[in-house]
Design a protein around this motif. Structure first.
Motif, PDB file in Angstrom:
ATOM      1  N   THR A  73       6.498   4.421   8.376  1.00 52.90           N
ATOM      2  CA  THR A  73       7.690   3.670   7.976  1.00 52.90           C
ATOM      3  C   THR A  73       8.080   3.920   6.515  1.00 52.90           C
ATOM      4  O   THR A  73       9.043   3.329   6.025  1.00 52.90           O
TER       5      THR A  73
ATOM      6  N   HIS B 207       0.245   8.768   5.073  1.00 51.48           N
ATOM      7  CA  HIS B 207       0.739   9.110   6.411  1.00 51.48           C
ATOM      8  C   HIS B 207       1.718   8.051   6.932  1.00 51.48           C
ATOM      9  O   HIS B 207       2.089   8.076   8.102  1.00 51.48           O
TER      10      HIS B 207
ATOM     11  N   CYS C  45       0.002   4.437   1.793  1.00 53.06           N
ATOM     12  CA  CYS C  45      -0.706   5.417   2.634  1.00 53.06           C
ATOM     13  C   CYS C  45       0.107   6.715   2.755  1.00 53.06           C
ATOM     14  O   CYS C  45       1.315   6.676   2.994  1.00 53.06           O
TER      15      CYS C  45
ATOM     16  N   HIS D 178      -5.711   5.069   5.040  1.00 53.32           N
ATOM     17  CA  HIS D 178      -5.869   3.667   4.653  1.00 53.32           C
ATOM     18  C   HIS D 178      -7.084   3.506   3.733  1.00 53.32           C
ATOM     19  O   HIS D 178      -7.071   2.700   2.813  1.00 53.32           O
TER      20      HIS D 178
ATOM     21  N   ARG E 103       6.000   9.607   5.976  1.00 53.56           N
ATOM     22  CA  ARG E 103       5.395  10.398   4.885  1.00 53.56           C
ATOM     23  C   ARG E 103       4.548  11.544   5.412  1.00 53.56           C
ATOM     24  O   ARG E 103       4.389  12.563   4.742  1.00 53.56           O
TER      25      ARG E 103
ATOM     26  N   GLU F 292       4.065  -4.140   6.298  1.00 55.58           N
ATOM     27  CA  GLU F 292       2.885  -5.002   6.311  1.00 55.58           C
ATOM     28  C   GLU F 292       3.286  -6.397   6.769  1.00 55.58           C
ATOM     29  O   GLU F 292       3.905  -7.171   6.026  1.00 55.58           O
TER      30      GLU F 292
ATOM     31  N   LEU G 278       0.841  -1.205   0.000  1.00 56.71           N
ATOM     32  CA  LEU G 278       0.000   0.000   0.000  1.00 56.71           C
ATOM     33  C   LEU G 278       0.879   1.259   0.000  1.00 56.71           C
ATOM     34  O   LEU G 278       2.091   1.177   0.182  1.00 56.71           O
TER      35      LEU G 278
ATOM     36  N   GLY H 160      -2.308  -3.692   7.804  1.00 58.92           N
ATOM     37  CA  GLY H 160      -3.033  -2.688   7.021  1.00 58.92           C
ATOM     38  C   GLY H 160      -4.057  -3.313   6.085  1.00 58.92           C
ATOM     39  O   GLY H 160      -4.705  -2.614   5.313  1.00 58.92           O
TER      40      GLY H 160
HETATM   41  S1  SF4 Z   1      -0.588  -0.148   5.475  1.00 66.51           S
HETATM   42 FE1  SF4 Z   1       0.788   0.601   7.096  1.00 66.51          FE
HETATM   43  S2  SF4 Z   1       2.848   0.053   6.380  1.00 66.51           S
HETATM   44 FE2  SF4 Z   1       1.484  -0.064   4.599  1.00 66.51          FE
HETATM   45  S3  SF4 Z   1       1.663   1.956   3.595  1.00 66.51           S
HETATM   46 FE3  SF4 Z   1      -0.126   1.984   4.983  1.00 66.51          FE
HETATM   47  S4  SF4 Z   1       0.678   2.848   6.917  1.00 66.51           S
HETATM   48 FE4  SF4 Z   1       2.462   2.147   5.706  1.00 66.51          FE
END
Ligand code: SF4
Ligand code: SF4
Length: 361
Positions: free
Chosen positions: A31, A28, A26, A125, A189, A67, A24, A94
């Motif tokens: 990581t 925000h 996201c 999300h 992010r 993830e 994904l 997620g």
């Molecule tokens: S699901 Fe969690 S680890 Fe994956 S992009 Fe979104 S915030 Fe980041």
């Protein structure tokens, strides 16, 4: 509720960051995960879990990513190892797989191996995984008798998204799904589009850091006392006092001992970094809560001052009192302190409350 009850107890849990990868995107993401992000051999993580024993293991074994369900076999192996020695397991996902008609077999087996499964959902999300798909996965798991919860981030008590999603979850699941609602932090992010954290007020007051309680294993195997993302990512030089070891060569006993016995980590848990910095380095050295903490090992006088402070009987009594007060505040106390105002009580939803009431009865 059961997880948060352990939150103020040093080394009561360990957090595994099993991968930095995530499919994904996201906006925000703390990581800054991508599908080609770092991922280290499964054997390294499992070896560390295999150092847990019945006599010396964390109460809770928590897993996240990136993830985490990109490594379902590893999640299952760690959960089974934890259970074999009496530690309970949890993973936070997620739900990248939610758009498939059924939960993939390997992922389902990993979830089944856990004591508790938590999913992230929030405004960001939802841009990646629609709410209806998240709800469908949670229904499937609840119907199978799994304990599940949601972790939701929001921009404060007045964020209309939070009112909407929490009401929708309560309606959809008839209050069977607890929610931990936490404020969005300018990390990863999110830093690109959020403002800076407020600076410390002076004189700095004692503000214990409860996050320095559970060792956190980064995606690269490095163990720190709080898992601060900037530290994990190497964006700031690793503060010596936050380093607890590396799972490629240290065992749980060693990591736990360092977490419990480090004078600096103990003092941060008791007084917080700003009070200690101001006390031993003088005014004008604090630059925000964690930013001040990062400088504690390298600011002249602080390490030595904290070492001497740690030996005082009054410090030991204060540390024990802070721990006792934090434990007495309970899960709701933690949710009120660290969560979004007005949403703390949502952690009490679900089966845990029914079980508590049954026990009280
Ligand atoms: S699901 Fe969690 S680890 Fe994956 S992009 Fe979104 S915030 Fe980041
Ligand atoms: S104050 Fe220090 S120990 Fe606490 S969360 Fe920040 S960096 Fe970690």
């Amino acid at each position: 509720m059961e997880i948060l009850r352990f939150r103020p107890i040093p080394a009561a849990a360990v957090y595994f960051g099993l991968t930095r990868r995530c499919p994904l995107h996201c906006r925000h993401c703390s990581t800054e995960s991508l599908m080609d992000s770092e991922q280290y051999p499964a054997r390294m993580f499992l070896r560390f879990a295999e150092t847990f024993t019945e006599q010396n293991r964390p109460e809770l074994t928590l897993m996240s990513g990136g993830e985490v369900m990109l490594r379902p076999g590893l999640v299952r192996d760690i959960a089974e190892r934890a259970r074999a020695v009496g530690s309970r397991s949890y993973a936070l996902s997620g739900l990248f797989f939610a758009q498939k008609p059924r939960i993939p077999k390997a992922v389902r087996a990993a979830i089944d191996s856990l004591d508790h499964f938590a999913a992230s959902t929030d405004r960001f999300h939802e841009e990646e995984v629609p709410r209806a798909d998240v709800f469908r996965v949670l229904h499937e798991l609840l119907d199978a008798g799994k304990d599940v919860s949601l972790q939701i981030t929001g921009e404060g008590p007045d964020d209309p998204y939070l009112a909407d999603i929490t009401a929708a979850v309560r309606r959809e699941f008839d209050d069977r799904v607890p929610m931990l609602v936490v404020p969005l932090a300018p990390v990863g992010r999110a830093r690109e589009w959020m403002g800076q954290q407020p600076q410390a007020a002076y004189p700095a007051t004692a503000a214990p850091c409860s996050l320095a309680c559970w060792p956190v294993i980064g995606f690269n195997g490095q163990v720190t006392s709080c898992g601060n993302q900037d530290v994990m990512d190497g964006k700031v030089p690793l503060p010596a006092h936050l380093f607890l070891g590396h799972i490629a060569h240290d065992d749980w006993e060693t990591v736990k001992r360092k977490a419990l016995e480090s004078p600096m980590v103990g003092a941060i848990r008791t007084y917080g970094p700003e009070y200690l910095m101001e006390r031993y380095a003088g005014e004008g050295n604090c630059e925000g809560y964690c930013q001040t903490c990062w400088k504690m090992s390298t600011t002249p006088g602080v390490k030595e001052g904290v070492r001497a402070l740690a030996l005082l009987p009054s410090t030991i009594a204060t540390r024990e009192t802070v721990e006792r007060i934090s434990v007495a505040a309970g899960p709701l106390g933690f949710a009120r302190r660290f969560g979004v105002n007005g949403y703390a009580e949502l952690v009490t939803l679900g089966g845990a409350v029914e079980r508590d009431l049954a026990c009280a009865g």
